[in-house]
Design a protein around this motif. Structure first.
Motif, PDB file in Angstrom:
ATOM      1  N   LEU A  22       0.854  -1.192   0.000  1.00 30.32           N
ATOM      2  CA  LEU A  22       0.000   0.000   0.000  1.00 30.32           C
ATOM      3  C   LEU A  22       0.885   1.235   0.000  1.00 30.32           C
ATOM      4  O   LEU A  22       1.832   1.332   0.797  1.00 30.32           O
ATOM      5  N   THR A  23       0.592   2.164  -0.881  1.00 33.50           N
ATOM      6  CA  THR A  23       1.308   3.436  -0.904  1.00 33.50           C
ATOM      7  C   THR A  23       0.310   4.580  -0.866  1.00 33.50           C
ATOM      8  O   THR A  23      -0.844   4.441  -1.274  1.00 33.50           O
ATOM      9  N   ASP A  24       0.766   5.691  -0.358  1.00 35.27           N
ATOM     10  CA  ASP A  24      -0.073   6.872  -0.197  1.00 35.27           C
ATOM     11  C   ASP A  24      -0.065   7.677  -1.495  1.00 35.27           C
ATOM     12  O   ASP A  24       0.982   8.188  -1.902  1.00 35.27           O
ATOM     13  N   LEU A  25      -1.223   7.805  -2.134  1.00 41.94           N
ATOM     14  CA  LEU A  25      -1.293   8.589  -3.367  1.00 41.94           C
ATOM     15  C   LEU A  25      -1.241  10.086  -3.093  1.00 41.94           C
ATOM     16  O   LEU A  25      -1.148  10.880  -4.027  1.00 41.94           O
ATOM     17  N   GLN A  26      -1.310  10.464  -1.835  1.00 39.22           N
ATOM     18  CA  GLN A  26      -1.216  11.885  -1.485  1.00 39.22           C
ATOM     19  C   GLN A  26       0.175  12.242  -0.971  1.00 39.22           C
ATOM     20  O   GLN A  26       0.378  13.296  -0.385  1.00 39.22           O
ATOM     21  N   SER A  27       1.131  11.355  -1.236  1.00 36.07           N
ATOM     22  CA  SER A  27       2.513  11.640  -0.864  1.00 36.07           C
ATOM     23  C   SER A  27       3.308  12.171  -2.051  1.00 36.07           C
ATOM     24  O   SER A  27       4.484  12.498  -1.914  1.00 36.07           O
ATOM     25  N   CYS A  28       2.670  12.239  -3.207  1.00 33.72           N
ATOM     26  CA  CYS A  28       3.351  12.652  -4.436  1.00 33.72           C
ATOM     27  C   CYS A  28       2.607  13.828  -5.071  1.00 33.72           C
ATOM     28  O   CYS A  28       1.519  14.198  -4.639  1.00 33.72           O
ATOM     29  N   LEU A  29       3.193  14.393  -6.103  1.00 35.03           N
ATOM     30  CA  LEU A  29       2.548  15.477  -6.841  1.00 35.03           C
ATOM     31  C   LEU A  29       1.681  14.870  -7.934  1.00 35.03           C
ATOM     32  O   LEU A  29       2.173  14.185  -8.820  1.00 35.03           O
ATOM     33  N   ASN A  30       0.391  15.121  -7.863  1.00 33.27           N
ATOM     34  CA  ASN A  30      -0.555  14.609  -8.846  1.00 33.27           C
ATOM     35  C   ASN A  30      -0.504  15.496 -10.090  1.00 33.27           C
ATOM     36  O   ASN A  30      -0.868  16.675 -10.038  1.00 33.27           O
ATOM     37  N   LEU A  31      -0.069  14.930 -11.207  1.00 30.26           N
ATOM     38  CA  LEU A  31       0.066  15.728 -12.434  1.00 30.26           C
ATOM     39  C   LEU A  31      -1.270  16.319 -12.877  1.00 30.26           C
ATOM     40  O   LEU A  31      -1.320  17.402 -13.460  1.00 30.26           O
ATOM     41  N   ASN A  32      -2.365  15.630 -12.592  1.00 31.75           N
ATOM     42  CA  ASN A  32      -3.679  16.137 -13.004  1.00 31.75           C
ATOM     43  C   ASN A  32      -4.087  17.384 -12.242  1.00 31.75           C
ATOM     44  O   ASN A  32      -5.024  18.082 -12.636  1.00 31.75           O
ATOM     45  N   ALA A  33      -3.386  17.678 -11.148  1.00 30.01           N
ATOM     46  CA  ALA A  33      -3.681  18.893 -10.392  1.00 30.01           C
ATOM     47  C   ALA A  33      -3.348  20.144 -11.197  1.00 30.01           C
ATOM     48  O   ALA A  33      -3.828  21.240 -10.883  1.00 30.01           O
ATOM     49  N   LEU A  34      -2.541  19.993 -12.253  1.00 30.18           N
ATOM     50  CA  LEU A  34      -2.213  21.138 -13.108  1.00 30.18           C
ATOM     51  C   LEU A  34      -3.469  21.726 -13.745  1.00 30.18           C
ATOM     52  O   LEU A  34      -3.520  22.913 -14.051  1.00 30.18           O
ATOM     53  N   LEU A  35      -4.497  20.880 -13.942  1.00 27.44           N
ATOM     54  CA  LEU A  35      -5.746  21.365 -14.518  1.00 27.44           C
ATOM     55  C   LEU A  35      -6.559  22.176 -13.525  1.00 27.44           C
ATOM     56  O   LEU A  35      -7.437  22.945 -13.908  1.00 27.44           O
ATOM     57  N   GLU A  36      -6.295  21.984 -12.223  1.00 23.54           N
ATOM     58  CA  GLU A  36      -7.071  22.639 -11.180  1.00 23.54           C
ATOM     59  C   GLU A  36      -6.460  23.965 -10.739  1.00 23.54           C
ATOM     60  O   GLU A  36      -7.051  24.673  -9.923  1.00 23.54           O
ATOM     61  N   ASP A  37      -5.286  24.297 -11.243  1.00 24.97           N
ATOM     62  CA  ASP A  37      -4.636  25.541 -10.833  1.00 24.97           C
ATOM     63  C   ASP A  37      -5.505  26.755 -11.158  1.00 24.97           C
ATOM     64  O   ASP A  37      -5.952  26.920 -12.299  1.00 24.97           O
ATOM     65  N   ALA A  38      -5.734  27.585 -10.167  1.00 25.54           N
ATOM     66  CA  ALA A  38      -6.458  28.835 -10.412  1.00 25.54           C
ATOM     67  C   ALA A  38      -5.554  29.790 -11.173  1.00 25.54           C
ATOM     68  O   ALA A  38      -4.371  29.902 -10.864  1.00 25.54           O
ATOM     69  N   PRO A  39      -6.087  30.496 -12.172  1.00 26.36           N
ATOM     70  CA  PRO A  39      -5.251  31.396 -12.967  1.00 26.36           C
ATOM     71  C   PRO A  39      -4.535  32.458 -12.128  1.00 26.36           C
ATOM     72  O   PRO A  39      -3.407  32.847 -12.431  1.00 26.36           O
ATOM     73  N   ASP A  40      -5.215  32.933 -11.056  1.00 27.85           N
ATOM     74  CA  ASP A  40      -4.633  33.998 -10.250  1.00 27.85           C
ATOM     75  C   ASP A  40      -3.755  33.472  -9.110  1.00 27.85           C
ATOM     76  O   ASP A  40      -3.024  34.228  -8.478  1.00 27.85           O
ATOM     77  N   LYS A  41      -3.836  32.163  -8.833  1.00 30.37           N
ATOM     78  CA  LYS A  41      -3.052  31.605  -7.740  1.00 30.37           C
ATOM     79  C   LYS A  41      -2.668  30.157  -8.033  1.00 30.37           C
ATOM     80  O   LYS A  41      -3.149  29.221  -7.391  1.00 30.37           O
ATOM     81  N   PRO A  42      -1.791  29.941  -9.004  1.00 27.07           N
ATOM     82  CA  PRO A  42      -1.379  28.565  -9.316  1.00 27.07           C
ATOM     83  C   PRO A  42      -0.530  27.984  -8.189  1.00 27.07           C
ATOM     84  O   PRO A  42       0.277  28.680  -7.580  1.00 27.07           O
ATOM     85  N   VAL A  43      -0.751  26.721  -7.901  1.00 25.57           N
ATOM     86  CA  VAL A  43       0.008  26.045  -6.853  1.00 25.57           C
ATOM     87  C   VAL A  43       0.745  24.828  -7.414  1.00 25.57           C
ATOM     88  O   VAL A  43       1.931  24.638  -7.167  1.00 25.57           O
ATOM     89  N   ALA A  44       0.024  24.007  -8.174  1.00 21.17           N
ATOM     90  CA  ALA A  44       0.596  22.754  -8.671  1.00 21.17           C
ATOM     91  C   ALA A  44       1.769  22.997  -9.620  1.00 21.17           C
ATOM     92  O   ALA A  44       2.796  22.312  -9.535  1.00 21.17           O
ATOM     93  N   ARG A  45       1.616  23.965 -10.530  1.00 24.49           N
ATOM     94  CA  ARG A  45       2.673  24.186 -11.523  1.00 24.49           C
ATOM     95  C   ARG A  45       3.982  24.650 -10.889  1.00 24.49           C
ATOM     96  O   ARG A  45       5.042  24.064 -11.199  1.00 24.49           O
ATOM     97  N   PRO A  46       3.975  25.661 -10.021  1.00 27.59           N
ATOM     98  CA  PRO A  46       5.255  26.046  -9.405  1.00 27.59           C
ATOM     99  C   PRO A  46       5.913  24.912  -8.629  1.00 27.59           C
ATOM    100  O   PRO A  46       7.129  24.773  -8.632  1.00 27.59           O
TER     101      PRO A  46
END
Length: 310
Positions: free
Chosen positions: A98-122
């Motif tokens: 068993l591994t924690d899927l919240q221990s890594c950077l989810n690439l799909n989070a790039l789609l959720e980045d708010a234009p005024d406050k991106p988090v996943a991309r940086p």
């Protein structure tokens, strides 16, 4: 007399021909029979191996449910995170992790980045820079995910690029379904780049906060620009001795709150886990990957399952 001799010769040749045909047919039938027996045996073994994998799923769900009943945080010292040695079963063995899927950077989070406050991309760009990779490759990932065909300048890639390859294909323009899909993206076909980034990223359809109690050292360092390797070492040492119970406790440690300005997508608990099971029965070996969701009340369910390379 000569005629009788010729007739006997023809009879002998005919008999030999019949024997040869019979031998050929016999060998062919025997070979096919052996092949059918082996094929049937492999099918039975494959089904048995798959059923063992499903049993491992149920077992893992019970472990996760019991863990939630005992505490409300998740860390690498818990039972679910322990490596289990191969378990003998009839005809072979199984092993699971068993591994924690919240221990890594989810690439799909790039789609959720708010234009005024991106988090996943940086964070992904920092991760790649810290690993010695070109952070500009993030543009190609974004183009692979977004639903348009406008190429991001200068390092993005859309259909115009992929359709001109020796083996052309189209951009996905949707969330990544398996992290192995990353090898199709421009720049990540280089095995060195892919293997370097792989331990720190993942891809599943639901965005979830990063668990700071289980995140890898490189993921922790990617949370903000001012986090140094020594800060990360201190964090890992502290959480090994005693896991962080709240995000406030985490940001108060070594005054991290002055460096990490956004904590909305950080957590000390986990909802999504990846179960990897290897089942070997006889000559058959299968790998299954199951994403398990665990709600706050401890209820668990499998939301995705696949076989082969994840």
């Amino acid at each position: 007399m000569a005629t009788i001799v010729r007739q006997r010769g023809v009879a002998i040749i005919t008999a030999l021909l019949i024997v040869a045909i019979a031998a050929t047919v016999s060998v062919t039938m025997s070979t096919r029979l052996q092949l059918d027996v082996r094929r049937t045996g492999n099918m039975i073994a494959g089904e048995q191996a798959y059923l063992y994998a499903l049993a491992a799923e149920s077992w893992s769900q019970r472990i996760l449910k019991n863990d939630r009943q005992k505490n409300e945080i998740d860390h690498l010292g818990e039972n679910w995170a322990m490596d289990v040695p191969p378990i003998p079963v009839e005809g072979g063995y199984i092993r699971g992790r068993l591994t924690d899927l919240q221990s890594c950077l989810n690439l799909n989070a790039l789609l959720e980045d708010a234009p005024d406050k991106p988090v996943a991309r940086p964070r992904l760009e920092r991760l790649m820079t810290n690993l010695g990779l070109d952070s500009a490759l993030v543009q190609a990932i974004i183009d692979w995910l977004d639903n348009d065909l406008q190429t991001t300048i200068p390092d993005g890639a859309e259909d115009v690029y992929y359709m001109n390859l020796e083996r052309p294909y189209r951009t996905a323009n949707r969330p990544i379904l398996s992290i192995s899909e990353m090898r199709l993206i421009r720049g990540f076909d280089d095995p060195r780049i892919y293997e370097t980034l792989l331990p720190h990223v993942c891809a599943f359809g639901i965005t979830a906060p990063i668990n700071i109690n289980t995140a890898s050292a490189e993921v922790l360092r990617s949370l903000a620009d001012g986090i140094s390797p020594s800060d990360v070492n201190d964090i890992v040492k502290q959480r090994t001795e005693e896991a962080f119970n709240t995000i406030q406790e985490f940001t108060s440690f070594n005054e991290l709150g002055k460096i990490i300005t956004s904590t909305e997508d950080l957590s000390v608990d986990t909802e999504y886990f990846m179960l990897t099971v290897e089942s070997t029965i006889g000559q058959v070996r299968i790998m299954t990957y199951s994403i398990i969701h665990r709600s706050s009340d401890g209820a668990t369910r499998v939301i995705a399952r696949s076989q082969g390379a994840y």
